[in-house]
Design a protein around this motif. Sequence first.
Motif, PDB file in Angstrom:
ATOM      1  N   LYS A  79      37.254  -3.942  41.282  1.00 23.79           N
ATOM      2  CA  LYS A  79      36.756  -2.568  41.367  1.00 23.79           C
ATOM      3  C   LYS A  79      36.972  -1.789  40.073  1.00 23.79           C
ATOM      4  CE  LYS A  79      37.399  -2.101  46.368  1.00 23.79           C
ATOM      5  NZ  LYS A  79      38.186  -1.467  47.457  1.00 23.79           N
ATOM      6  N   LEU A  80      37.824  -2.300  39.190  1.00 23.37           N
ATOM      7  CA  LEU A  80      38.083  -1.612  37.933  1.00 23.37           C
ATOM      8  C   LEU A  80      36.905  -1.798  36.973  1.00 23.37           C
ATOM      9  CD1 LEU A  80      41.827  -2.662  37.421  1.00 23.37           C
ATOM     10  CD2 LEU A  80      40.904  -0.702  38.678  1.00 23.37           C
ATOM     11  N   TYR A  81      36.808  -0.932  35.989  1.00 24.83           N
ATOM     12  CA  TYR A  81      35.690  -1.001  35.050  1.00 24.83           C
ATOM     13  C   TYR A  81      36.056  -1.832  33.817  1.00 24.83           C
ATOM     14  CZ  TYR A  81      32.892   2.174  37.780  1.00 24.83           C
ATOM     15  OH  TYR A  81      32.152   2.720  38.795  1.00 24.83           O
ATOM     16  N   HIS A  82      35.072  -2.575  33.354  1.00 22.91           N
ATOM     17  CA  HIS A  82      35.246  -3.502  32.244  1.00 22.91           C
ATOM     18  C   HIS A  82      34.946  -2.779  30.937  1.00 22.91           C
ATOM     19  CE1 HIS A  82      34.558  -7.926  30.796  1.00 22.91           C
ATOM     20  NE2 HIS A  82      35.308  -7.240  29.973  1.00 22.91           N
ATOM     21  N   TRP A  83      36.001  -2.382  30.233  1.00 23.90           N
ATOM     22  CA  TRP A  83      35.860  -1.627  28.996  1.00 23.90           C
ATOM     23  C   TRP A  83      35.846  -2.524  27.766  1.00 23.90           C
ATOM     24  CZ3 TRP A  83      36.738   3.828  27.646  1.00 23.90           C
ATOM     25  CH2 TRP A  83      36.574   4.687  28.743  1.00 23.90           C
ATOM     26  N   HIS A  84      36.140  -3.800  27.926  1.00 15.93           N
ATOM     27  CA  HIS A  84      36.389  -4.667  26.774  1.00 15.93           C
ATOM     28  C   HIS A  84      35.279  -5.708  26.656  1.00 15.93           C
ATOM     29  CE1 HIS A  84      40.247  -3.177  28.441  1.00 15.93           C
ATOM     30  NE2 HIS A  84      40.418  -2.822  27.172  1.00 15.93           N
ATOM     31  N   ALA A 265      51.853  -8.599  26.386  1.00 16.97           N
ATOM     32  CA  ALA A 265      51.609 -10.027  26.630  1.00 16.97           C
ATOM     33  C   ALA A 265      50.202 -10.413  26.188  1.00 16.97           C
ATOM     34  CB  ALA A 265      51.815 -10.352  28.106  1.00 16.97           C
ATOM     35  N   GLY A 266      49.233  -9.572  26.501  1.00 15.52           N
ATOM     36  CA  GLY A 266      47.855  -9.851  26.106  1.00 15.52           C
ATOM     37  C   GLY A 266      47.654  -9.845  24.603  1.00 15.52           C
ATOM     38  N   MET A 267      48.474  -9.086  23.895  1.00 10.86           N
ATOM     39  CA  MET A 267      48.355  -8.999  22.439  1.00 10.86           C
ATOM     40  C   MET A 267      48.871 -10.251  21.733  1.00 10.86           C
ATOM     41  SD  MET A 267      49.576  -5.024  21.939  1.00 10.86           S
ATOM     42  CE  MET A 267      49.739  -5.118  20.165  1.00 10.86           C
ATOM     43  N   MET A 301      44.050  -7.523  29.526  1.00 10.66           N
ATOM     44  CA  MET A 301      42.755  -7.614  28.840  1.00 10.66           C
ATOM     45  C   MET A 301      42.705  -6.678  27.643  1.00 10.66           C
ATOM     46  SD  MET A 301      40.161  -7.546  32.080  1.00 10.66           S
ATOM     47  CE  MET A 301      38.785  -7.120  31.021  1.00 10.66           C
ATOM     48  N   ASP A 302      43.235  -5.476  27.804  1.00  4.91           N
ATOM     49  CA  ASP A 302      43.256  -4.516  26.708  1.00  4.91           C
ATOM     50  C   ASP A 302      44.048  -5.069  25.527  1.00  4.91           C
ATOM     51  OD1 ASP A 302      42.643  -1.713  25.807  1.00  4.91           O
ATOM     52  OD2 ASP A 302      44.823  -1.613  25.711  1.00  4.91           O
ATOM     53  N   GLY A 303      45.182  -5.707  25.832  1.00  6.02           N
ATOM     54  CA  GLY A 303      45.971  -6.335  24.785  1.00  6.02           C
ATOM     55  C   GLY A 303      45.220  -7.465  24.113  1.00  6.02           C
ATOM     56  N   LEU A 334      56.989  -6.752   7.170  1.00 11.14           N
ATOM     57  CA  LEU A 334      55.553  -6.497   7.131  1.00 11.14           C
ATOM     58  C   LEU A 334      55.162  -5.627   8.320  1.00 11.14           C
ATOM     59  CD1 LEU A 334      54.213 -10.105   6.359  1.00 11.14           C
ATOM     60  CD2 LEU A 334      54.735  -8.290   4.713  1.00 11.14           C
ATOM     61  N   LYS A 335      54.295  -4.670   8.073  1.00 10.89           N
ATOM     62  CA  LYS A 335      53.750  -3.835   9.148  1.00 10.89           C
ATOM     63  C   LYS A 335      52.227  -3.906   9.102  1.00 10.89           C
ATOM     64  CE  LYS A 335      53.479   0.870  10.978  1.00 10.89           C
ATOM     65  NZ  LYS A 335      53.812   2.305  10.779  1.00 10.89           N
ATOM     66  N   SER A 336      51.639  -4.288  10.227  1.00  6.04           N
ATOM     67  CA  SER A 336      50.188  -4.407  10.296  1.00  6.04           C
ATOM     68  C   SER A 336      49.530  -3.031  10.218  1.00  6.04           C
ATOM     69  CB  SER A 336      49.769  -5.098  11.596  1.00  6.04           C
ATOM     70  OG  SER A 336      48.371  -5.022  11.784  1.00  6.04           O
ATOM     71  N   LYS A 337      48.548  -2.908   9.338  1.00  5.22           N
ATOM     72  CA  LYS A 337      47.789  -1.658   9.249  1.00  5.22           C
ATOM     73  C   LYS A 337      46.853  -1.491  10.453  1.00  5.22           C
ATOM     74  CE  LYS A 337      47.650  -1.744   4.156  1.00  5.22           C
ATOM     75  NZ  LYS A 337      46.752  -1.866   2.978  1.00  5.22           N
ATOM     76  N   LYS A 338      46.538  -2.600  11.112  1.00  3.60           N
ATOM     77  CA  LYS A 338      45.574  -2.551  12.221  1.00  3.60           C
ATOM     78  C   LYS A 338      46.227  -2.250  13.559  1.00  3.60           C
ATOM     79  CE  LYS A 338      42.240  -5.670  10.039  1.00  3.60           C
ATOM     80  NZ  LYS A 338      41.426  -6.901  10.183  1.00  3.60           N
ATOM     81  N   THR A 339      47.418  -2.832  13.801  1.00  2.00           N
ATOM     82  CA  THR A 339      48.036  -2.690  15.130  1.00  2.00           C
ATOM     83  C   THR A 339      49.406  -2.025  15.096  1.00  2.00           C
ATOM     84  OG1 THR A 339      49.094  -4.881  15.045  1.00  2.00           O
ATOM     85  CG2 THR A 339      46.834  -4.763  15.920  1.00  2.00           C
ATOM     86  N   GLY A 340      49.988  -1.854  13.905  1.00  2.81           N
ATOM     87  CA  GLY A 340      51.303  -1.236  13.805  1.00  2.81           C
ATOM     88  C   GLY A 340      52.459  -2.163  14.139  1.00  2.81           C
TER      89      GLY A 340
END
Length: 378
Positions: A79-84, A265-267, A301-303, A334-340
């Motif tokens: 029932k949830l919406y698929h944003w990805h 976990a997804g990341m 999924m978001d991760g 190191l720090k990722s500029k994309k994900t922090g």
Amino acid sequence: MLDHSQLQDYVAPISKWELNHDTEYSDLQIGATIDAYEEGAWPDISSADIILLGAGEERGSLRNSTNNAPDAIRAAFYKLYHWHSDVKLADLGNLLTGKTLGDAYAAFTAVVTEMIDAGKIVIILGGSHDLTYAQYKAYASKQYIIEVTVADALIDLHEGSPNRSQNFLMDLFTEQPNYIRHYNHVGFQSYFVQPRMLETLDKLRFDCYRLGRIRENLDDIEPVLRNTDMFSFDISAIRHADAPANTLSPNGFTGEEACVISRYAGMSAQMSTFGVYGYQHEKDKDGLTAMQIAQMMWYFMDGRSVRNKEAMLHERESFLEFHIAFSDIHATFLKSKKTGRWWMQLPDNTYIPCAYSDYLLASNNEIPERWLRSQERS
């Protein structure tokens, strides 16, 4: 490699119509976009990133042989919406019940192994927590050496218990040959755990994170999950108010914290299986626990979507570099500029995942515990 007809020998199809009470899903609801195994229609596994697999087996907890927990979770998730749009889903249906618990483990292992070998991530909508053992066997059967993380209020090391779901960790740790490179236990509640258990795990150089410690700084658990291949989550780790089907304890992670952990976990680029266990549909007031698990899956999924955007470590233009000396040790962070996200250099010039808190400790000339533990294990 099993073909489709062989895989179908292990699983039963689902019905979207039954899950949604004979009504169609709206555009972009997950139920409308997921490619599911329904009667006469096998899903396109090859194009999917994440595979769902129901496993309602409960004989390991001395309850009924199977339950309808996977479909209850599905009904909420669909029932949830698929944003990805960059994350494609497929659903293999539910594992068939074997004559014995051993048969159920074998079927579980066979299907999950196929998905891992195909490069897929598997989300397991599970029965009792002892299925974690079958989840591990999917890797052991191929001699894959892995890092395992379990989220649970308890530590299931009760050797004399007839309840399989209370002692399965003994097999995970003692079975030979053993393919566990490292084990993490997150969210245990001290009053439920025999102190000598923690001493034993510490002697094995395994890491255990008390509930209170994680809640003080939830970000510190992200590097743990970034290194994890196999994640097993027992809903007893979530407090009763947010997961009414958990009748073990009024305390635990909040629903939001469980979703953040699932997103972490997804990341993870290492993660290939995520099992959610211990859900008893008959105890679930108003279906809130099923919805809690469904939202954890959504955040997983978001991760996964965030993971798709992360750069490789050798792409140094995508990272900020910080050179620090602590206790006469020179290291680069190191720090990722994309994900922090952060990484920390070891003396052998390899990098391990770390948190911002590790960088702050090193900046204050203190040795981060994560650095020490990694050196001990090496």
